[in-house]
Design a protein around this motif. Structure first.
Motif, mmCIF file in Angstrom:
data_model
loop_
_atom_site.group_PDB
_atom_site.id
_atom_site.type_symbol
_atom_site.label_atom_id
_atom_site.label_comp_id
_atom_site.label_asym_id
_atom_site.label_seq_id
_atom_site.Cartn_x
_atom_site.Cartn_y
_atom_site.Cartn_z
ATOM 1 N N GLU A 94 4.405 -7.072 16.858
ATOM 2 C CA GLU A 94 3.183 -7.333 17.604
ATOM 3 C C GLU A 94 2.043 -6.401 17.167
ATOM 4 O OE1 GLU A 94 2.577 -9.805 19.531
ATOM 5 O OE2 GLU A 94 0.584 -9.118 20.154
ATOM 6 N N ASP A 95 2.379 -5.115 16.935
ATOM 7 C CA ASP A 95 1.347 -4.140 16.602
ATOM 8 C C ASP A 95 0.775 -4.295 15.194
ATOM 9 O OD1 ASP A 95 1.049 -2.874 18.934
ATOM 10 O OD2 ASP A 95 2.165 -1.050 18.403
ATOM 11 N N TRP A 96 1.379 -5.137 14.388
ATOM 12 C CA TRP A 96 0.923 -5.283 12.997
ATOM 13 C C TRP A 96 0.629 -6.731 12.644
ATOM 14 C CZ3 TRP A 96 -0.051 -1.087 9.888
ATOM 15 C CH2 TRP A 96 0.384 0.148 10.383
ATOM 16 N N ARG A 97 0.594 -7.568 13.668
ATOM 17 C CA ARG A 97 0.453 -9.003 13.455
ATOM 18 C C ARG A 97 -0.695 -9.396 12.541
ATOM 19 N NH1 ARG A 97 -0.394 -12.118 18.808
ATOM 20 N NH2 ARG A 97 -1.120 -13.863 17.547
ATOM 21 N N PHE A 98 -1.846 -8.760 12.745
ATOM 22 C CA PHE A 98 -3.047 -9.211 12.058
ATOM 23 C C PHE A 98 -3.366 -8.370 10.828
ATOM 24 C CE2 PHE A 98 -3.857 -10.228 16.624
ATOM 25 C CZ PHE A 98 -3.703 -11.589 16.489
ATOM 26 N N THR A 99 -2.480 -7.417 10.525
ATOM 27 C CA THR A 99 -2.863 -6.420 9.538
ATOM 28 C C THR A 99 -2.096 -6.629 8.240
ATOM 29 O OG1 THR A 99 -3.323 -4.946 11.347
ATOM 30 C CG2 THR A 99 -3.167 -3.943 9.185
ATOM 31 N N ASP A 100 -2.853 -7.008 7.249
ATOM 32 C CA ASP A 100 -2.305 -7.347 5.945
ATOM 33 C C ASP A 100 -2.204 -6.073 5.088
ATOM 34 O OD1 ASP A 100 -1.717 -8.295 3.469
ATOM 35 O OD2 ASP A 100 -3.402 -9.702 3.359
ATOM 36 N N LEU A 101 -0.986 -5.731 4.654
ATOM 37 C CA LEU A 101 -0.784 -4.477 3.924
ATOM 38 C C LEU A 101 -0.813 -4.666 2.405
ATOM 39 C CD1 LEU A 101 1.990 -2.860 6.160
ATOM 40 C CD2 LEU A 101 -0.469 -2.489 6.199
ATOM 41 N N THR A 102 -1.302 -5.810 1.945
ATOM 42 C CA THR A 102 -1.340 -6.052 0.498
ATOM 43 C C THR A 102 -2.040 -4.922 -0.255
ATOM 44 O OG1 THR A 102 -1.514 -8.388 1.020
ATOM 45 C CG2 THR A 102 -1.973 -7.757 -1.242
ATOM 46 N N ALA A 103 -3.150 -4.441 0.289
ATOM 47 C CA ALA A 103 -3.913 -3.393 -0.400
ATOM 48 C C ALA A 103 -3.067 -2.129 -0.552
ATOM 49 C CB ALA A 103 -5.195 -3.086 0.357
ATOM 50 N N LEU A 104 -2.211 -1.870 0.420
ATOM 51 C CA LEU A 104 -1.357 -0.683 0.364
ATOM 52 C C LEU A 104 -0.290 -0.852 -0.720
ATOM 53 C CD1 LEU A 104 -1.008 2.007 1.810
ATOM 54 C CD2 LEU A 104 0.550 0.876 3.403
ATOM 55 N N ALA A 105 0.215 -2.067 -0.840
ATOM 56 C CA ALA A 105 1.248 -2.318 -1.843
ATOM 57 C C ALA A 105 0.692 -2.186 -3.257
ATOM 58 C CB ALA A 105 1.826 -3.718 -1.643
ATOM 59 N N ALA A 106 -0.627 -2.298 -3.400
ATOM 60 C CA ALA A 106 -1.238 -2.215 -4.729
ATOM 61 C C ALA A 106 -1.461 -0.774 -5.185
ATOM 62 C CB ALA A 106 -2.575 -2.970 -4.719
ATOM 63 N N ILE A 107 -1.227 0.184 -4.289
ATOM 64 C CA ILE A 107 -1.457 1.595 -4.651
ATOM 65 C C ILE A 107 -0.358 2.080 -5.592
ATOM 66 C CG2 ILE A 107 -1.607 3.940 -3.712
ATOM 67 C CD1 ILE A 107 -3.991 2.107 -3.008
ATOM 68 N N HIS A 108 -0.780 2.866 -6.596
ATOM 69 C CA HIS A 108 0.157 3.429 -7.559
ATOM 70 C C HIS A 108 1.224 4.256 -6.838
ATOM 71 C CE1 HIS A 108 1.283 4.470 -11.579
ATOM 72 N NE2 HIS A 108 1.235 5.756 -11.311
ATOM 73 N N PRO A 109 2.525 3.996 -7.099
ATOM 74 C CA PRO A 109 3.579 4.639 -6.297
ATOM 75 C C PRO A 109 3.817 6.100 -6.652
ATOM 76 C CG PRO A 109 4.558 3.196 -7.928
ATOM 77 C CD PRO A 109 3.081 3.028 -8.062
ATOM 78 N N LYS A 110 2.923 6.966 -6.230
ATOM 79 C CA LYS A 110 3.184 8.397 -6.423
ATOM 80 C C LYS A 110 2.404 9.204 -5.399
ATOM 81 C CE LYS A 110 -0.215 10.355 -9.342
ATOM 82 N NZ LYS A 110 -0.904 10.739 -10.491
ATOM 83 N N LEU A 111 2.849 10.425 -5.186
ATOM 84 C CA LEU A 111 2.132 11.317 -4.280
ATOM 85 C C LEU A 111 1.082 12.071 -5.066
ATOM 86 C CD1 LEU A 111 4.823 12.969 -1.984
ATOM 87 C CD2 LEU A 111 2.885 11.535 -1.314
ATOM 88 N N ALA A 112 -0.104 12.189 -4.504
ATOM 89 C CA ALA A 112 -1.153 12.942 -5.184
ATOM 90 C C ALA A 112 -1.428 14.222 -4.411
ATOM 91 C CB ALA A 112 -2.411 12.090 -5.281
#
Ligand SMILES: Nc1ncnc2c1ncn2[C@@H]1O[C@H](COP(=O)(O)OP(=O)(O)O)[C@@H](O)[C@H]1O
Ligand SMILES: [Mg+2]
Lengths: 381, 264
Positions: A22-40
């Motif tokens: 319910e708390d994430w119903r409207f929130t598309d995380l595609t942009a987050l998945a596009a982030i380079h997988p590393k800690l800066a």
């Protein structure tokens, strides 16, 4: 999704929220998945900053003793944003405030870094202390910022807190704010964000024994494919507290704006006075606005009001301005500026140098024919 | 002041307009020359405000037939802001409240848009403050109203004074005042009327939309028109208003039955 979020699950030790929740119903995380997988590396927001009188760094013992307390008081531990940030264990910026301190600005600038940039901040106001703090979250690249800010407000203390998020069209902003207010304390929170591909803001406040004052003003502006989501939660765990909350959103392009405002008034919280108003402006047919109050009121002797409006720029207001010789485009900007200014004028004075209005509206917000050095509009640079 | 050889400022011919396919104006004819004061009267719903808004260019109304010349231009081709810049002014029956927009800045931007059109220098904040303080006297308005949002929280009378203040700043050629007298007490009415009289001159014209003789006691019209069912049913001199005061509008229905609506 373009990229994967498995590495984020590894850091958080919990699955990335699904839109079935319910708390994430409207929130598309595609942009987050596009982030380079590393800690800066997260630059130290206190580097080069001289702390004003009344503000000092907390000792490591104090940090150890107090870290996590506001999160716990707000039942924040199981929130994914918190799990993610805690999984990374960023260095803690701990600050204590006593007496009437001078204003302070903390800048979390992810810059052009690639990957995930974590910050963790702990702020403790002693009894009777006061502070005006501006937190700025910035990005100019394809990265995700995660910030947890914990605030403990002692009895009678006063915090004017500004949070300004100036993003980049590839960047994500994940902010969780947990505040615990002792009786007689005042929190005046003003937040504004724009320009992020994805922003999720979770301000949570608990008045641990009631009798405190909370004011929240927020504005989120989205355009293009952006998504901005504010999930606020305020709980009164004692009588006589007040809340005055205004959430505003402007949605243009094919963007999405989400607001969910929870207010909890259990039986112990008699004589609470709470009001929540959500006002959203739709600037395009393709944009979407989802707004939902979530009131749990058990106490019977309380005054709680809430309201939500979604509208377009008013034709009659536009026509009135045009009928006085003001061109249509300029008239729209004037109305938008009026809409935003109600929130932005609550930001700490230090916010002026960031020119938030100009960034939101583009040039010519002063409406004079010669605006000095208009800032580039966000998302269009 | 009637001068048959004075230039025509506004010429409305066979004007039809509708909103959502619903005809509201049904063939308005009206010619206004420089120096003249016209009064348009008529029952509620007869189309007076619609006429004023169509002239100002309100987007809700579609002109389906007829023409409007303003000096030597086709008014209907122009955007609302352009109409204002070349000197057409509409004093609204219901001035709009605009939260968050400062009245002072609004007045300055509007004034500069008009000045620019006339080839005058733009006024900076300081020069404008001087001008606005001088013009405030025309309507005896408290400068405190400059600091507020446009019309927000103004009383009915204060809104109407703010309209006349805008007129005093914009110095229009043709001013249309839509029921500027409604809701005013007698002192406010005197102030507004004296403002209009001060601004009227041999080169400008005024179109007053009103229900009441009491305004016309203070501003003497050269022509009085009675509007009904979206057109002008009768025209006359100032004595027509006095006659209406005695007889009311009962004759209108019989007259309408005798003059069928012309279909464009
Ligand atoms: N925007 C609108 N939408 C629907 N009907 C309208 C609109 N404007 C005017 N009308 C209708 O047109 C008629 C004339 O209205 P109006 O011009 O306001 O009359 P008056 O000013 O003479 O009282 C009325 O029946 C009114 O309901
Ligand atoms: Mg009317």
């Amino acid at each position: 999704m373009a990229g994967s979020t498995a590495w984020l699950e590894g850091l958080a030790g919990a699955p990335v929220p699904s839109r079935r929740l319910e708390d994430w119903r409207f929130t598309d995380l595609t942009a987050l998945a596009a982030i380079h997988p590393k800690l800066a590396m997260a630059p130290d927001p206190l580097a080069g900053v001289t702390l004003p009188a009344g503000v000092s760094r907390l000792s490591s013992e104090a940090v150890e003793a107090l870290l996590g307390r506001a999160l716990h008081a707000n039942h924040s531990e199981q929130h994914w944003l918190v799990q993610l940030n805690q999984g990374i264990q960023p260095a803690v910026v701990g600050l204590g405030v006593s007496g009437a301190a001078q204003p302070l600005e903390l800048i979390c600038d992810a810059g052009e870094a690639e990957g995930l940039v974590p910050w963790r901040i702990l702020l403790v106001l002693e009894e009777g202390a006061s502070l005006e703090l501006l937190q700025v979250q910035r990005s100019s690249g394809a990265n995700a910022t995660t910030v947890i800010t914990e605030v403990l407000l002692g009895a009678g203390s006063e915090l004017r807190l500004g949070s300004l998020g100036l993003g980049d069209r590839q960047a994500c902003l994940l902010t969780h704010l947990a505040v615990e207010q002792a009786p007689g304390s005042t929190l005046a929170l003003t937040s504004a964000s724009a320009g992020w591909a994805l922003s999720r803001f979770e301000p949570r406040v608990v008045q641990s024994h009631g009798a405190a004052h909370t004011q929240m003003r927020s504005l989120q502006w989205v355009d293009d494919q952006q998504c901005a989501d504010t999930h606020s939660a305020i709980r009164f765990d004692g009588p006589g507290g007040t809340l005055d909350q205004l959430h505003k959103a402007v949605a243009d392009g094919a963007a999405r704006s989400v607001f969910n405002g929870a207010i909890s008034v259990p039986r112990a919280a008699q004589q609470t006075e709470a009001s929540q108003l959500s006002r959203s402006l739709l600037l395009s047919d393709r944009a979407r606005i989802d707004t939902k109050p979530q009131l749990e009121i058990v106490a019977d002797d309380v005054r709680c009001a809430h309201g939500a409006t979604v509208s377009r720029l008013q034709q009659d207001e536009l026509f009135y301005l045009q009928s006085r010789g003001i061109a249509a485009a300029q008239a729209s900007r004037l109305l938008l500026r009026g809409f935003c200014d109600e929130v932005l004028r609550g930001l700490p004075a230090a916010a002026a140098t960031w020119r938030p209005l100009e960034r939101l509206l583009g040039a010519d917000t002063q409406l004079s024919p010669d605006p000095e050095q208009p800032a580039a509009p966000l998302g269009k640079v | 002041m009637i001068r048959p050889d004075a230039p025509i400022l506004l010429e409305i011919q066979g004007l039809h307009a509708s909103v959502d396919e619903q005809p509201i104006l049904n063939g308005v004819n009206l010619t206004i020359r420089a120096g003249e004061i016209h009064a348009v009267m008529g029952r509620n719903g007869s189309g007076k405000s619609t006429l004023s808004k169509v002239l100002a260019g309100h987007p809700a109304y579609t002109v389906t037939a007829g023409s409007v010349r303003y000096q030597d231009v086709n008014l209907l081709e122009l955007e609302p802001e352009q109409r204002a810049r070349i000197g057409l002014f509409l004093g609204f029956q219901y001035p709009v409240e605009i939260p968050g927009v400062s009245n002072l800045e609004f007045l300055r931007v509007a004034t500069n848009a008009r000045r620019q059109e006339r080839g005058d220098d733009e006024l900076d904040t300081f020069a404008f403050e001087d001008l606005v303080r001088e013009r405030l006297n025309v309507v005896q308005m408290d400068p405190a109203f400059l600091e507020r949002s446009v019309n927000q929280g103004f009383s009915g009378g204060e809104k109407k004074r703010n309209e006349i203040l805008q007129m005093a700043l914009l110095e229009p050629l043709v001013a249309i005042l839509d029921e500027t007298d409604s809701g005013l007490d007698i002192d406010a009415l005197r102030i507004v009327a004296s403002g209009v009289n001060q601004l009227a001159g041999p080169h400008t014209a005024t179109l007053l939309i009103t229900h009441y003789q009491r305004l016309l006691d203070l501003i003497t019209p050269d022509f009085v028109h009675v509007m009904a069912a979206g057109r002008i049913l009768r025209s006359g001199g100032k004595e027509l208003a006095l006659e209406l005061e005695r007889t009311g509008y009962d004759w209108v229905d019989a007259e309408l039955a005798r003059q069928p609506v012309e279909v464009p």
